[in-house]
Motif scaffolding. Structure first.
Motif, PDB file in Angstrom:
ATOM      1  N   ASN A   1       0.773  -1.429  -0.072  1.00 26.33           N
ATOM      2  CA  ASN A   1       0.664  -0.386  -0.175  1.00 26.33           C
ATOM      3  C   ASN A   1       1.022   1.622  -0.262  1.00 26.33           C
ATOM      4  O   ASN A   1       2.039   1.053   0.700  1.00 26.33           O
ATOM      5  CB  ASN A   1      -0.388   0.093   0.713  1.00 26.33           C
ATOM      6  N   ILE A   2       0.540   2.676  -0.878  1.00 22.36           N
ATOM      7  CA  ILE A   2       1.239   3.194  -1.034  1.00 22.36           C
ATOM      8  C   ILE A   2       0.789   4.565  -1.037  1.00 22.36           C
ATOM      9  O   ILE A   2       0.037   4.618  -1.682  1.00 22.36           O
ATOM     10  CB  ILE A   2       2.187   3.412  -2.816  1.00 22.36           C
ATOM     11  N   THR A   3       1.262   5.144  -0.130  1.00 23.12           N
ATOM     12  CA  THR A   3       0.862   6.508   0.635  1.00 23.12           C
ATOM     13  C   THR A   3       1.797   7.920   0.417  1.00 23.12           C
ATOM     14  O   THR A   3       2.646   7.500   0.843  1.00 23.12           O
ATOM     15  CB  THR A   3      -0.534   7.056   1.850  1.00 23.12           C
ATOM     16  N   ILE A   4       1.153   8.632  -0.478  1.00 23.74           N
ATOM     17  CA  ILE A   4       2.103   9.484  -0.812  1.00 23.74           C
ATOM     18  C   ILE A   4       2.067  11.081  -0.464  1.00 23.74           C
ATOM     19  O   ILE A   4       0.654  11.333  -0.765  1.00 23.74           O
ATOM     20  CB  ILE A   4       2.795   9.988  -2.492  1.00 23.74           C
ATOM     21  N   ASN A   5       2.639  11.479   0.816  1.00 18.02           N
ATOM     22  CA  ASN A   5       2.420  12.838   1.459  1.00 18.02           C
ATOM     23  C   ASN A   5       3.156  14.063   0.794  1.00 18.02           C
ATOM     24  O   ASN A   5       4.677  13.601   1.173  1.00 18.02           O
ATOM     25  CB  ASN A   5       2.240  12.713   2.631  1.00 18.02           C
ATOM     26  N   VAL A   6       3.025  14.802  -0.201  1.00 17.19           N
ATOM     27  CA  VAL A   6       3.812  15.768  -0.170  1.00 17.19           C
ATOM     28  C   VAL A   6       3.867  17.130   0.299  1.00 17.19           C
ATOM     29  O   VAL A   6       2.753  17.886   0.581  1.00 17.19           O
ATOM     30  CB  VAL A   6       3.542  16.204  -2.132  1.00 17.19           C
ATOM     31  N   SER A   7       5.220  17.457   1.248  1.00 14.36           N
ATOM     32  CA  SER A   7       4.964  18.494   2.533  1.00 14.36           C
ATOM     33  C   SER A   7       5.180  19.908   1.175  1.00 14.36           C
ATOM     34  O   SER A   7       6.042  19.352   0.871  1.00 14.36           O
ATOM     35  CB  SER A   7       5.822  18.360   3.258  1.00 14.36           C
ATOM     36  N   PRO A   8       4.457  20.923   1.771  1.00  8.48           N
ATOM     37  CA  PRO A   8       4.665  21.778   1.106  1.00  8.48           C
ATOM     38  C   PRO A   8       6.345  23.197   1.537  1.00  8.48           C
ATOM     39  O   PRO A   8       7.054  23.995   0.821  1.00  8.48           O
ATOM     40  CB  PRO A   8       3.692  23.222   1.172  1.00  8.48           C
ATOM     41  N   THR A   9       6.807  22.750   2.785  1.00  5.49           N
ATOM     42  CA  THR A   9       7.821  23.251   2.997  1.00  5.49           C
ATOM     43  C   THR A   9       8.651  22.022   3.286  1.00  5.49           C
ATOM     44  O   THR A   9       8.433  21.190   4.633  1.00  5.49           O
ATOM     45  CB  THR A   9       7.716  24.405   4.255  1.00  5.49           C
ATOM     46  N   PRO A  10      10.078  21.764   4.331  1.00  5.05           N
ATOM     47  CA  PRO A  10      11.171  21.708   5.043  1.00  5.05           C
ATOM     48  C   PRO A  10      11.116  21.461   5.884  1.00  5.05           C
ATOM     49  O   PRO A  10      10.981  20.164   6.917  1.00  5.05           O
ATOM     50  CB  PRO A  10      12.039  22.180   4.361  1.00  5.05           C
ATOM     51  N   GLN A  11       9.932  22.876   6.262  1.00  7.95           N
ATOM     52  CA  GLN A  11       9.561  22.737   8.277  1.00  7.95           C
ATOM     53  C   GLN A  11       8.251  21.719   8.347  1.00  7.95           C
ATOM     54  O   GLN A  11       8.205  20.715   9.244  1.00  7.95           O
ATOM     55  CB  GLN A  11       9.304  23.551   8.361  1.00  7.95           C
ATOM     56  N   GLU A  12       7.706  21.383   7.326  1.00  2.00           N
ATOM     57  CA  GLU A  12       6.278  20.620   7.719  1.00  2.00           C
ATOM     58  C   GLU A  12       6.581  19.501   6.919  1.00  2.00           C
ATOM     59  O   GLU A  12       6.754  18.140   7.959  1.00  2.00           O
ATOM     60  CB  GLU A  12       5.568  20.995   7.056  1.00  2.00           C
ATOM     61  N   LEU A  13       7.453  19.043   6.310  1.00  2.00           N
ATOM     62  CA  LEU A  13       8.595  17.726   5.675  1.00  2.00           C
ATOM     63  C   LEU A  13       9.031  17.622   7.269  1.00  2.00           C
ATOM     64  O   LEU A  13       8.485  16.130   7.691  1.00  2.00           O
ATOM     65  CB  LEU A  13       9.118  18.160   4.816  1.00  2.00           C
ATOM     66  N   GLY A  14      10.032  18.054   7.758  1.00  2.00           N
ATOM     67  CA  GLY A  14      10.578  17.641   8.722  1.00  2.00           C
ATOM     68  C   GLY A  14       9.266  17.694   9.971  1.00  2.00           C
ATOM     69  O   GLY A  14       9.814  16.923  11.375  1.00  2.00           O
ATOM     70  N   GLY A  15       8.332  17.952  10.044  1.00  2.00           N
ATOM     71  CA  GLY A  15       7.256  18.168  11.625  1.00  2.00           C
ATOM     72  C   GLY A  15       6.385  16.913  11.113  1.00  2.00           C
ATOM     73  O   GLY A  15       6.591  15.960  12.308  1.00  2.00           O
TER      74      GLY A  15
END
Length: 284
Positions: free
Chosen positions: A12-26
């Protein structure tokens, strides 16, 4: 057991794209903290592997603020250059001590030491690592397709926990391009790296990547499957790159992608496809 050739693995593959590095890291840090807390709840302790590089800045910044019983967490180091002193700005030991170890009260921190009697250092950290399974691996994927410093052609068969490897040209150019070294002559020719099988033995793998060649991967017990990563927009990675033959053991994969760049991450949004056939995963 691996699925027969041509049989789509159950992933099962879910892609979650974060708009900023800060959100990605969080988001990545929250996932890591949850997995560590689950391990502590189940067995009284947790063991983790940490990677380094610019792509991990935001993840580690957020992770040290998470409510985790750090005194029950044991940390292992992924890789280090041979002969590079810990005082050097590109030292991964220096990186982890300053950005993580000095900010939380760990049960123990085990570093890869590329100075002195390197073989003895490898034997010592390997002995500690192999005492119990690793619960969470925080792993990046490089421009040349490597994980840790397993540059292509990577050794998929060794059962060693760590080994000395020679860095390839693309890997060294990436280190210069990101400012860790002034020129290619300054990049060490070799490094001590955790080996592929040892990395993939982690119960869970989390990879926050900017821009994306990997993502957030959750590996759970289950049937093994091959999964290949390839950058969008043409080109691709060498056939013998680690990320082309990443063995994913489990029924759940979630990838978290974001903008930017880092020590070990390839440019271009990726697609994920089961090796040996099957439907290609969603592309960012």
């Amino acid at each position: 057991m691996r699925p027969a050739a041509g049989t789509p693995p159950h992933i099962n593959i879910t892609i979650n794209v974060s708009p900023t590095p800060q959100e990605l890291g969080g988001h990545a840090a929250a996932a890591i903290a949850q997995l560590l807390t689950q391990a502590i709840s189940q067995q009284g302790y947790a063991r983790m592997i940490l990677s380094t590089g610019a792509s991990q800045f935001e993840t580690l910044d957020a992770l040290v603020k998470m409510d985790v019983a750090w005194e029950q967490v044991e940390m292992f180091h992924l890789d280090e250059y041979v002969g590079l002193p810990i005082s050097h700005g590109a030292s991964f030991r220096k990186y982890l001590k300053e950005r993580f170890v000095s900010k939380v009260s760990l049960k123990a921190a085990h570093f890869v030491d590329g100075e002195g009697d390197i073989q003895a250092n490898i034997e010592s950290v390997s002995k500690e690592l192999l005492k119990a399974p690793v619960d969470v691996g925080v792993i990046g994927i490089g421009e040349n397709g490597h994980i840790a410093f397993n540059d292509p052609p990577a050794d998929f068969n060794t059962k060693e926990a760590y080994k000395i490897v020679t860095l390839d040209e693309r890997c060294k150019r990436q280190q210069v391009g990101e400012g860790w070294f002034a020129d290619l002559d300054q990049v060490p020719k070799q490094a001590v790296t955790m080996c592929v099988k040892q990395i993939m033995a982690c119960r869970h793998i989390v990879s926050a990547v900017r821009p994306a060649s990997g993502g957030m991967l959750f590996l759970q017990p289950g049937e093994a499957a091959d999964c290949a990563f390839r950058p969008a927009g043409g080109g691709g990675l060498p056939d013998d790159a680690v990320s082309q033959q990443l063995y994913l053991r489990g029924g759940g994969i979630r990838r978290m992608l974001g903008p930017g760049g880092g020590k070990g991450e390839a440019a271009g949004a990726p697609a994920v496809r089961p090796a040996g056939g099957g439907r290609e995963g969603d592309r960012e």
